[in-house]
Design a protein around this motif. Structure first.
Motif, mmCIF file in Angstrom:
data_model
loop_
_atom_site.group_PDB
_atom_site.id
_atom_site.type_symbol
_atom_site.label_atom_id
_atom_site.label_comp_id
_atom_site.label_asym_id
_atom_site.label_seq_id
_atom_site.Cartn_x
_atom_site.Cartn_y
_atom_site.Cartn_z
ATOM 1 N N THR A 180 27.311 10.596 -7.827
ATOM 2 C CA THR A 180 28.325 9.849 -7.077
ATOM 3 C C THR A 180 29.744 10.141 -7.566
ATOM 4 O O THR A 180 30.639 9.294 -7.468
ATOM 5 N N ARG A 181 29.942 11.366 -8.064
ATOM 6 C CA ARG A 181 31.271 11.787 -8.510
ATOM 7 C C ARG A 181 31.594 13.118 -7.821
ATOM 8 O O ARG A 181 30.740 14.003 -7.762
ATOM 9 N N PRO A 182 32.818 13.294 -7.268
ATOM 10 C CA PRO A 182 33.163 14.557 -6.580
ATOM 11 C C PRO A 182 32.936 15.759 -7.496
ATOM 12 O O PRO A 182 33.244 15.731 -8.689
ATOM 13 N N ALA A 183 32.361 16.840 -6.906
ATOM 14 C CA ALA A 183 32.078 18.056 -7.673
ATOM 15 C C ALA A 183 33.357 18.754 -8.111
ATOM 16 O O ALA A 183 33.389 19.427 -9.140
ATOM 17 N N VAL A 184 34.412 18.641 -7.338
ATOM 18 C CA VAL A 184 35.711 19.270 -7.659
ATOM 19 C C VAL A 184 36.799 18.247 -7.429
ATOM 20 O O VAL A 184 36.604 17.252 -6.711
ATOM 21 N N SER A 185 37.937 18.527 -8.037
ATOM 22 C CA SER A 185 39.082 17.634 -7.852
ATOM 23 C C SER A 185 40.050 18.234 -6.837
ATOM 24 O O SER A 185 39.954 19.397 -6.462
ATOM 25 N N GLU A 186 40.971 17.418 -6.445
ATOM 26 C CA GLU A 186 41.996 17.892 -5.518
ATOM 27 C C GLU A 186 43.132 18.623 -6.228
ATOM 28 O O GLU A 186 44.036 19.157 -5.583
ATOM 29 N N ASN A 187 43.069 18.685 -7.526
ATOM 30 C CA ASN A 187 44.166 19.271 -8.296
ATOM 31 C C ASN A 187 44.248 20.788 -8.060
ATOM 32 O O ASN A 187 43.265 21.522 -8.223
ATOM 33 N N MET A 188 45.454 21.285 -7.688
ATOM 34 C CA MET A 188 45.731 22.721 -7.510
ATOM 35 C C MET A 188 46.938 23.140 -8.354
ATOM 36 O O MET A 188 47.640 24.106 -8.042
ATOM 37 N N ALA A 189 47.158 22.396 -9.407
ATOM 38 C CA ALA A 189 48.356 22.635 -10.222
ATOM 39 C C ALA A 189 48.344 24.004 -10.895
ATOM 40 O O ALA A 189 49.390 24.530 -11.289
ATOM 41 N N LYS A 249 36.589 24.800 -2.988
ATOM 42 C CA LYS A 249 36.531 23.359 -3.218
ATOM 43 C C LYS A 249 36.115 22.614 -1.955
ATOM 44 O O LYS A 249 35.360 21.643 -2.008
ATOM 45 N N GLU A 250 36.638 23.045 -0.843
ATOM 46 C CA GLU A 250 36.250 22.393 0.420
ATOM 47 C C GLU A 250 34.765 22.538 0.662
ATOM 48 O O GLU A 250 34.102 21.592 1.145
ATOM 49 N N ALA A 251 34.224 23.690 0.366
ATOM 50 C CA ALA A 251 32.783 23.889 0.570
ATOM 51 C C ALA A 251 31.983 22.947 -0.324
ATOM 52 O O ALA A 251 30.961 22.349 0.108
ATOM 53 N N GLU A 252 32.429 22.800 -1.589
ATOM 54 C CA GLU A 252 31.738 21.901 -2.506
ATOM 55 C C GLU A 252 31.808 20.456 -2.013
ATOM 56 O O GLU A 252 30.796 19.730 -2.001
ATOM 57 N N LEU A 253 32.978 20.031 -1.603
ATOM 58 C CA LEU A 253 33.152 18.657 -1.130
ATOM 59 C C LEU A 253 32.404 18.418 0.171
ATOM 60 O O LEU A 253 31.826 17.326 0.386
ATOM 61 N N GLN A 254 32.424 19.378 1.055
ATOM 62 C CA GLN A 254 31.684 19.241 2.310
ATOM 63 C C GLN A 254 30.190 19.115 2.050
ATOM 64 O O GLN A 254 29.479 18.354 2.711
ATOM 65 N N GLN A 299 28.841 17.902 -0.724
ATOM 66 C CA GLN A 299 28.624 16.547 -1.252
ATOM 67 C C GLN A 299 28.717 15.506 -0.149
ATOM 68 O O GLN A 299 27.955 14.522 -0.124
ATOM 69 N N LEU A 300 29.637 15.688 0.744
ATOM 70 C CA LEU A 300 29.801 14.736 1.835
ATOM 71 C C LEU A 300 28.552 14.691 2.719
ATOM 72 O O LEU A 300 28.074 13.608 3.118
ATOM 73 N N SER A 301 28.026 15.852 3.006
ATOM 74 C CA SER A 301 26.820 15.912 3.847
ATOM 75 C C SER A 301 25.629 15.273 3.135
ATOM 76 O O SER A 301 24.860 14.480 3.732
ATOM 77 N N GLU A 302 25.467 15.594 1.843
ATOM 78 C CA GLU A 302 24.355 15.010 1.098
ATOM 79 C C GLU A 302 24.524 13.494 0.936
ATOM 80 O O GLU A 302 23.548 12.722 0.989
ATOM 81 N N GLY A 303 25.757 13.035 0.743
ATOM 82 C CA GLY A 303 26.019 11.593 0.610
ATOM 83 C C GLY A 303 25.699 10.844 1.885
ATOM 84 O O GLY A 303 25.121 9.730 1.852
ATOM 85 N N LYS A 304 26.062 11.428 3.019
ATOM 86 C CA LYS A 304 25.764 10.770 4.306
ATOM 87 C C LYS A 304 24.254 10.680 4.523
ATOM 88 O O LYS A 304 23.740 9.673 5.019
ATOM 89 N N PHE A 305 23.558 11.755 4.162
ATOM 90 C CA PHE A 305 22.104 11.716 4.331
ATOM 91 C C PHE A 305 21.466 10.674 3.403
ATOM 92 O O PHE A 305 20.550 9.922 3.793
ATOM 93 N N ALA A 306 21.972 10.602 2.163
ATOM 94 C CA ALA A 306 21.449 9.609 1.200
ATOM 95 C C ALA A 306 21.757 8.183 1.666
ATOM 96 O O ALA A 306 20.931 7.263 1.527
#
Length: 532
Positions: A173-182, A115-120, A122-129
């Protein structure tokens, strides 16, 4: 009157002279001495019984103390063993928990990394955009300030093209994964309850030996038992997988092991509820047996010991009777002529007379050395057994050694057999004689009478003696053939008797009368029959 008076006088004198009446004090003294002697004898006998009782009790207590001491030692060793096993199981359980915990932790860590890799990303692509969008916005604002139409139209066209290709408009503009680890939530309450219920393995209860089904026959003991019922086990012991039986020989009708007696011998991994202890030598009065059940890993208590009576005829060679040229060694007797360095064991049958006389002298030519006390001498190369037969049935076996030339086996009256008497040549001995000297022969002998037997020389001879019925039988055990039977009336104690010349023999004792003897005794079919 005078005659009568004289007669009375003579009678009185005769009575007085021949039977003087002892003084009263002397009679009383003799009576008291006799009474005291009888009382003392009675007291001595009572004291002897007390001493015997105390000696038996002393031996019993010594055996009991040794048993308790051995039990204490065994308890300490067994406690250390089960404690070590417990620590090993706890260590394995702890290791299993650690391994499972590490496995679960790795699963969580792997999901977090994904999940961290997915969010990272997205974060990198969002900053570039965002950076591209800001640059385009600034360029558009600058374009609004252009006054020249041609330059404005050119800049507006570039902005339109850049907007179409801008990353900001292609980015989700929506996170690829959620923070949920339930999905990785755990609840080990059931397992924890299971751990709290950890306890020692239930062990099966002791079986019960079925004495009525146990059989002692042909030096074998068949032991049968009944397992404890599931109700007795409270249904928690699990299935019994196998049994373990222990037995030991003893001369005491007690389950306690006497000092110096044999230890327990084991038969393991028994899957049935019976087992046969085979090939025993019955050289003791009893055999004590006990059995216990085992489940997957635990063994229960032993059953109550059962004592089986093992009657058999045990004897050895009486070396003090052996001819000086016979060597007694355990259950073997060999002929070792004195004055001769040795004979060639390869000599068989028809050697030349010169070789036979020089290497292996004939029994009629061999001179015995000076015999010791009670030893057989001269040409009687004989040795007796050391246990008398005064009643009952007895059985033993004989095997000749590989280099034998001549031997005899039978019974004799110990006190009537002379030092120079040969077996079968007097009324006090009965024997079977075998020879392969010059030629093979087999004969039954008694009282200087011989009966030739037309049968191959046996390699294993059984000797059966029924003292009470006066039966003496010889059996070829390998071929199960009755070779010969003597019928007589024994009047003195008997002992086994053996003659050995050139070679040797070995005996097997501690044998029950084998069951195959029943066939011979019922049919009485033998190669010959010679009564006294």
């Amino acid at each position: 009157m005078c005659g009568e008076t004289g007669s009375e006088t003579v009678m009185c004198e005769f009575t007085s002279c021949q039977y003087p009446r002892p003084p009263l004090s002397l009679s009383i003294s003799l009576s008291i001495s006799l009474s005291l002697s009888q009382v003392m004898d009675t007291q001595k006998e009572a004291l002897r019984r007390i001493i015997s009782t105390l000696a038996n009790k002393n031996e019993e207590l010594q055996n009991f103390l040794e048993t308790v001491d051995n039990t204490l030692t065994g308890l300490q060793e067994e406690s250390c063993k089960v404690m070590s096993d417990l620590e090993a199981e706890l260590e394995q359980l702890s290791s299993a928990l650690e391994e499972k915990g590490a496995e679960l932790r790795d699963v969580i860590k792997e999901e977090r990394r994904r999940k961290e890799a997915e969010l990272q990303k997205q974060l990198s692509e969002g900053k570039f955009a965002l950076l591209s969008c800001e640059e385009l916005l600034e360029f558009a604002n600058q374009t609004l300030t252009i006054t020249t139409e041609e330059e404005f139209l050119k800049a507006a066209k570039q902005i339109k093209e850049r907007v179409t290709m801008a990353p900001a408009f292609r980015l989700t503009t929506r996170p690829a994964v959620s923070e949920n680890m339930a999905q990785f939530t755990v609840d080990f309450s059931v397992e924890r309850a299971g751990l709290q219920q950890l306890h020692f393995l239930p062990v099966p209860r002791a079986p019960e030996i079925d004495v009525s089904s146990c059989v002692v026959n042909d030096n074998n003991i068949m032991i049968a038992w009944q397992p404890a019922s599931e109700a007795d086990n409270n249904g928690v012991s699990g299935p019994i997988e196998r049994y373990e039986l222990e037995y030991r020989k003893t001369n005491h009708d007690s389950s306690l092991r006497a000092i110096g007696e044999a230890c327990w011998e084991k038969i393991c991994d028994i899957t049935e509820t019976q087992v046969t202890i085979s090939g025993l030598k019955f050289d003791s009065r009893f055999v004590v047996v006990r059995v216990r059940a085992k489940n997957k890993t635990a063994a229960g208590e032993f059953s109550e010991p059962v004592t089986m009576e093992t009657k058999a005829y045990n004897f050895g060679f009486d070396a003090s009777t052996a001819h000086a040229e016979l060597k007694v060694q355990g259950e073997t007797v060999t002929w070792e002529p004195q004055g001769v360095k040795g004979h060639d064991p390869r000599l068989r049958g028809k050697e030349s007379k010169s070789c036979s006389r020089s290497a292996t002298p004939s029994p009629n030519k061999t001179a015995g050395s000076r015999p010791g006390r009670d030893r057989f001498a001269g040409e009687s190369y004989t040795v007796l057994g050391d246990q008398e037969m005064v009643g009952g049935c007895h059985y033993w076996e004989l095997r000749p050694l590989a280099d034998w030339k001549s031997f005899s086996v039978g019974v004799a009256y110990r006190t009537s057999l002379g030092r120079f008497d040969q077996l079968g040549k007097s009324a006090s001995s009965w024997c079977l004689h075998a020879s392969q000297w010059l030629q093979s022969s087999l004969a039954a002998k008694h009282n200087n009478r011989a009966k030739a037997l037309d049968w191959p020389l046996p390699q294993r001879i059984g000797i059966y003696c029924n003292y009470d019925n006066g039966d003496l039988s010889f059996i070829d055990v390998d071929r199960l053939r009755l070779l010969h039977s003597f019928k007589t009336k024994f009047s003195q104690p008997l002992v086994p008797a053996f003659t050995v010349w050139c070679g040797g023999i070995t005996i097997t004792t501690g044998l029950q009368v084998p069951s195959f003897m029943g066939n011979f005794l019922s049919t009485n079919q033998s190669l010959s029959y010679l009564s006294q």
